[in-house]
Write an enzyme that holds these catalytic residues in place. Structure first.
Site, mmCIF file in Angstrom:
data_model
loop_
_atom_site.group_PDB
_atom_site.id
_atom_site.type_symbol
_atom_site.label_atom_id
_atom_site.label_comp_id
_atom_site.label_asym_id
_atom_site.label_seq_id
_atom_site.Cartn_x
_atom_site.Cartn_y
_atom_site.Cartn_z
ATOM 1 C CE LYS A 34 24.777 -74.641 51.881
ATOM 2 N NZ LYS A 34 25.421 -75.217 50.904
ATOM 3 N NE ARG A 128 29.624 -81.045 48.195
ATOM 4 C CZ ARG A 128 29.294 -79.879 48.812
ATOM 5 N NH1 ARG A 128 30.010 -79.549 49.619
ATOM 6 N NH2 ARG A 128 28.348 -79.267 48.155
ATOM 7 C CE1 TYR A 242 38.221 -71.742 83.939
ATOM 8 C CE2 TYR A 242 37.346 -71.021 81.695
ATOM 9 C CZ TYR A 242 37.179 -71.370 82.931
ATOM 10 O OH TYR A 242 35.794 -71.529 83.905
ATOM 11 C CG MET A 290 30.285 -72.057 78.063
ATOM 12 S SD MET A 290 29.378 -73.243 79.117
ATOM 13 C CE MET A 290 30.410 -74.722 79.087
HETATM 14 C C1 LIG Z 1 26.128 -74.119 49.953
HETATM 15 C C2 LIG Z 1 25.933 -74.272 48.384
HETATM 16 C C3 LIG Z 1 25.855 -73.307 47.588
HETATM 17 C C4 LIG Z 1 26.102 -72.038 48.159
HETATM 18 O O1 LIG Z 1 27.294 -71.718 48.433
HETATM 19 P P1 LIG Z 1 28.047 -70.478 48.613
HETATM 20 O O2 LIG Z 1 29.735 -70.576 48.370
HETATM 21 O O3 LIG Z 1 27.738 -69.957 49.910
HETATM 22 O O4 LIG Z 1 27.489 -69.228 47.860
HETATM 23 C C5 LIG Z 1 25.466 -73.472 46.437
HETATM 24 N N1 LIG Z 1 25.492 -74.756 45.800
HETATM 25 C C6 LIG Z 1 25.490 -75.852 46.601
HETATM 26 C C7 LIG Z 1 25.483 -77.113 45.764
HETATM 27 C C8 LIG Z 1 25.785 -75.798 47.973
HETATM 28 O O5 LIG Z 1 25.861 -76.937 48.596
#
Ligand SMILES: *Cc1c(COP(=O)(O)O)cnc(C)c1O
Length: 345
Positions: A34, A128, A242, A290
């Site tokens: 993802k 969640r 800054y 930046m």
């Molecule tokens: C993002 C995610 C993972 C991977 O998590 P890591 O801690 O990066 O290994 C696995 N399962 C779900 C449901 C996630 O949202």
């Protein structure tokens, strides 16, 4: 022209981490790619992991799944963690994506669409996404995976890990035909009874440690580097950047480096930030701006055009994240578009 700032992704290190997690857990590794594989590039990452034997991937969003399917072809299984959201059923089906169904409306939408293969998420305490164990649905047609997610896997001493694991073992037994997937990266390190049928790591594939600090069993995958744009000697009594963020009490040699908060260098990195150059970790001085940061290179043999490592093998991404008050996940997914991306291996 070589790029003044670059993200280099070591696919051999990725492959090392993939096999390390396989060896550690003894079950297939289903990579989570993802958020563009945590900023490292979902397509090159997934292609390399397929060459290493990965056959199943997880993404979060439907559009991530569509893009991945287009890029990696019809063979691998792709699950979408968001599930069958809104009117996504036809899009999911067209791209042969399997939604992880999280609540009753998603099941209804998938059934109405004659969706077919899918997964199911049980919420064992994260609160969640997913069904509470007491609300877990009857096995549905096409269900081939049941999963849950740990809330505290980065803390092996947390008793909630065991409670979630036991809750998942109990409820997942109601789906004998579905593959059972429980452990994220941290979960891979909690012991064999957390592995179930397949594990679902993200961050450890990409070189982040399971407990938010570097782990010797994993290799750094991402190296973020930027060039020295200017060098100057700063007289005592003068300030840098800054808001006069740094005041020199002695003469310092300052390197101005071409990466700033627009590139994902968190402003909160000052005052604890460090970068690696010429074999040393050197402190950031003053505010991150930046496009540039100022680095104290007093006494070092450095020249214009030399590269500073913001994180990588010499400055672990976990340490860079800690200095910025965040986690490796956020640093990686914040890497800006101005870095040239290169792939090794
Ligand atoms: C993002 C995610 C993972 C991977 O998590 P890591 O801690 O990066 O290994 C696995 N399962 C779900 C449901 C996630 O949202």
């Amino acid at each position: 022209m070589t790029a003044p700032a670059s993200l280099s992704v070591d696919l051999n290190a990725l492959s090392h981490n993939f096999h390390a997690l396989e060896a550690l857990t003894g079950v297939p590794v289903h990579p989570v790619v993802k958020a563009n594989a945590y900023g490292l590039g979902a397509v090159p990452v997934a292609k390399r992991l397929m060459a290493e034997g990965a056959r199943t991937f997880f993404v979060a969003r439907v559009n991530e799944g569509v893009a991945l399917r287009e890029a990696i072809g019809p063979e691998p299984t792709i699950y979408v963690l968001d599930g069958c959201v809104g009117d996504a059923a036809e899009t999911l089906k067209a791209a042969d994506l399997r939604p992880i169904l999280n609540h009753a409306d998603q099941i209804a939408a998938w059934r109405t669409a004659n969706g077919g293969a899918c997964g199911l998420q049980i919420d064992t305490g994260m609160n969640r996404l997913g069904f509470r164990p007491e609300d877990a649905p009857e096995p549905l047609d096409g269900l081939d995976l049941v999963m849950s997610h740990l809330a505290c896997a980065d803390d092996p001493a947390e008793p909630m890990n065991r409670r979630q694991r036991d809750a998942f073992a109990a409820v997942s037994a109601r789906y004998p035909n579905a593959l059972k997937s429980f452990a994220n990266s941290g979960g891979c390190f909690l012991g064999p009874d957390y592995a179930f049928d397949a594990v679902r790591p993200g961050i450890c594939l990409y070189g982040g440690g399971p407990e938010g600090r570097p782990d010797a069993r994993l290799k750094a995958v991402a190296t973020l580097s930027a060039e020295i744009l200017q060098l100057r000697d700063l007289p005592a009594g003068e300030t840098v950047g800054y808001s006069r963020g740094f005041l020199a009490d002695t003469t310092r040699r300052i390197a101005t480096v071409g990466a700033g908060y627009a590139d994902g260098i968190f402003r909160s990195t000052s005052p604890k930030g460090q970068v690696w150059i010429a074999g040393e970790l050197c402190p950031l001085l003053g505010r991150v701006s930046m496009d540039v940061i100022a680095v104290d290179v007093t006494g070092l043999d450095v020249s214009l055009g030399d590269r500073v490592e913001l994180f990588g093998a010499n400055r672990p991404v976990d340490d860079a994240a800690t200095a910025a008050g965040t986690i490796s996940y956020e640093l990686l997914t914040s890497i800006g578009n101005r870095f040239e991306r290169t792939y090794l291996g």
